[in-house]
Enzyme design. Structure first.
Site, PDB file in Angstrom:
ATOM      1  N   ASP A  54       0.895  -1.322  -0.071  1.00 43.76           N
ATOM      2  CA  ASP A  54       0.025   0.089  -0.064  1.00 43.76           C
ATOM      3  C   ASP A  54       0.870   1.386   0.143  1.00 43.76           C
ATOM      4  O   ASP A  54       1.759   1.286   0.804  1.00 43.76           O
ATOM      5  CB  ASP A  54      -0.826   0.218   1.331  1.00 43.76           C
ATOM      6  CG  ASP A  54      -1.685   1.347   1.320  1.00 43.76           C
ATOM      7  OD1 ASP A  54      -2.815   1.587   0.645  1.00 43.76           O
ATOM      8  OD2 ASP A  54      -1.465   2.120   2.054  1.00 43.76           O
ATOM      9  N   TYR A  59       2.549  10.330   0.372  1.00 44.27           N
ATOM     10  CA  TYR A  59       3.695   9.700   1.445  1.00 44.27           C
ATOM     11  C   TYR A  59       5.007  10.128   0.700  1.00 44.27           C
ATOM     12  O   TYR A  59       5.387   9.671  -0.460  1.00 44.27           O
ATOM     13  CB  TYR A  59       3.553   8.121   1.447  1.00 44.27           C
ATOM     14  CG  TYR A  59       2.408   7.667   2.153  1.00 44.27           C
ATOM     15  CD1 TYR A  59       1.641   8.314   2.755  1.00 44.27           C
ATOM     16  CD2 TYR A  59       2.198   6.350   1.795  1.00 44.27           C
ATOM     17  CE1 TYR A  59       0.491   7.574   3.513  1.00 44.27           C
ATOM     18  CE2 TYR A  59       0.990   5.727   2.262  1.00 44.27           C
ATOM     19  CZ  TYR A  59       0.063   6.600   3.197  1.00 44.27           C
ATOM     20  OH  TYR A  59      -1.017   5.992   3.805  1.00 44.27           O
ATOM     21  N   LYS A  85      -3.878   5.757  -3.477  1.00 44.61           N
ATOM     22  CA  LYS A  85      -5.053   6.526  -2.944  1.00 44.61           C
ATOM     23  C   LYS A  85      -5.289   7.762  -4.178  1.00 44.61           C
ATOM     24  O   LYS A  85      -4.303   8.275  -4.656  1.00 44.61           O
ATOM     25  CB  LYS A  85      -4.845   7.199  -1.692  1.00 44.61           C
ATOM     26  CG  LYS A  85      -4.386   5.782  -0.586  1.00 44.61           C
ATOM     27  CD  LYS A  85      -4.083   6.218   0.465  1.00 44.61           C
ATOM     28  CE  LYS A  85      -3.846   5.139   1.683  1.00 44.61           C
ATOM     29  NZ  LYS A  85      -2.580   4.334   1.244  1.00 44.61           N
TER      30      LYS A  85
END
Length: 339
Positions: A54, A59, A85
């Site tokens: 993930d 990030y 995401k």
């Protein structure tokens, strides 16, 4: 339970390993990780049989996706599951003009929130470009919670349920992605999203742990009833369930309050009686719920990852869980790894 055990991911046809690897840390979360160190931890995860990964645009401002794609690029794409995401769109900028906190030495992109239909589609395509992979399997709407947006959360959530939802539902209907969901820090937001829209899954950070079980009231039962998968990260409540109730222990990214320190100290007493490491109990408790097919372990080094895997595999006797319930340290209706 082994980290490499395969579980069905809710009602989708995806299958994930009991432990997934979360790539937040290799986005240089709070401290720098080198490219070599990032590659090493990915390979350690792969060697341990982990096949769910993930990441997210947020990030490291794209750095995590870049590194994730680099480490997975030559693996057989049909042998692992990948999620990322939407909700932030990245644009190139001078490093001097970017506020990277809580990341350091991140990629040279600034971001703005965009939960519209068009913004979601752009975010999705940009992620595939950074990953350098032909697809992601799962896509989450990221951070539509109060933790991120404060008083603006209701309007942000509405935009996401209208715009981002329509975009992801379209991608799912075209079989571009296999499962769509929401990734946030609050189970209440997941619960509301599930009541409003037809989601397949959720990524919940730290809100179902040995210290927090309110999600058992309504959210997790609704997930079970609808065949919805919940991937859980943050099983240590950002630190204290790994370190114990020692001075300076962190709870949800801040100093642990006195009542949390006392509860963890009580948990440690039971752990000592049964010779069970507190972190092992924390990880295995989360993974025991039937709606939770995978726990996402976010580590920055091979050593940390191997320690999590060891804790996850430690045998825990059934009387340990019974004792926690008898002493009021665990809800009676909480599933355990034995029961």
């Amino acid at each position: 339970m082994k980290p490499s055990d395969i579980h069905k991911f809710g009602r989708s046809d995806l299958k994930v390993t009991a432990i997934g690897y979360g790539a937040l840390q290799i986005g240089n979360f709070f401290r720098t990780v080198t490219d070599a160190e990032s590659d090493e931890v990915f390979q350690a995860a792969w060697d341990a049989g982990i096949r769910y990964f993930d990441t997210a645009p947020f990030y490291g401002h794209g750095l995590s996706e870049l590194r994730t794609g680099h480490s997975l690029r030559w693996k057989d794409r049909d042998t692992y599951v990948l999620s990322s995401k939407v909700g932030r769109v990245l644009t190139a900028a001078r490093r001097a003009d970017i506020g990277f906190a809580p990341f350091v030495d991140a990629a040279p992109f600034k971001f703005h929130y965009d939960y519209s239909y068009d913004g979601t589609m752009r975010s999705f395509e940009d992620s595939l470009q950074r990953l350098g992979l032909e697809r992601m399997d799962i896509c989450f709407i990221h951070d539509v919670d109060k933790f991120t947006h404060g008083t603006d959360q209701p309007s942000v959530f509405k935009q996401a349920m209208d715009g981002a939802w329509r975009a992801l539902e379209s991608l799912r209907s075209q079989n571009v992605v296999k499962a769509i969901g929401v990734g946030v820090n609050e189970w209440q937001i997941c619960h509301e999203a599930l009541k409003q829209r037809d989601f397949d899954c959720f990524l919940l950070a730290g809100r179902y742990t040995l210290l927090e079980q309110e999600a058992l009231d309504e959210f997790l039962p609704l997930c079970q009833a609808r065949g919805v998968a919940v991937a859980v990260g943050g099983g240590f409540n950002s630190g204290i369930l790994a370190t114990g109730a020692k001075p300076g222990a962190k709870y949800n990214y801040g100093p642990a309050p006195e009542h949390i320190m006392k509860r963890v100290a009580d948990l440690e007493k039971v752990c000592a009686e049964f010779n069970v490491p507190l972190p092992a109990a924390a990880l295995q408790f989360v993974a025991a719920h039937p709606a939770i097919p995978t726990f996402i372990s976010g580590t920055r080094t091979r050593t940390q990852l191997e320690q999590n895997i060891s804790w996850f595999s430690d045998p825990i006797p059934e009387p340990f869980w019974s004792s926690l319930k008898q002493r009021g340290l665990l809800r009676d209706d909480a599933p355990t790894s034995i029961l």
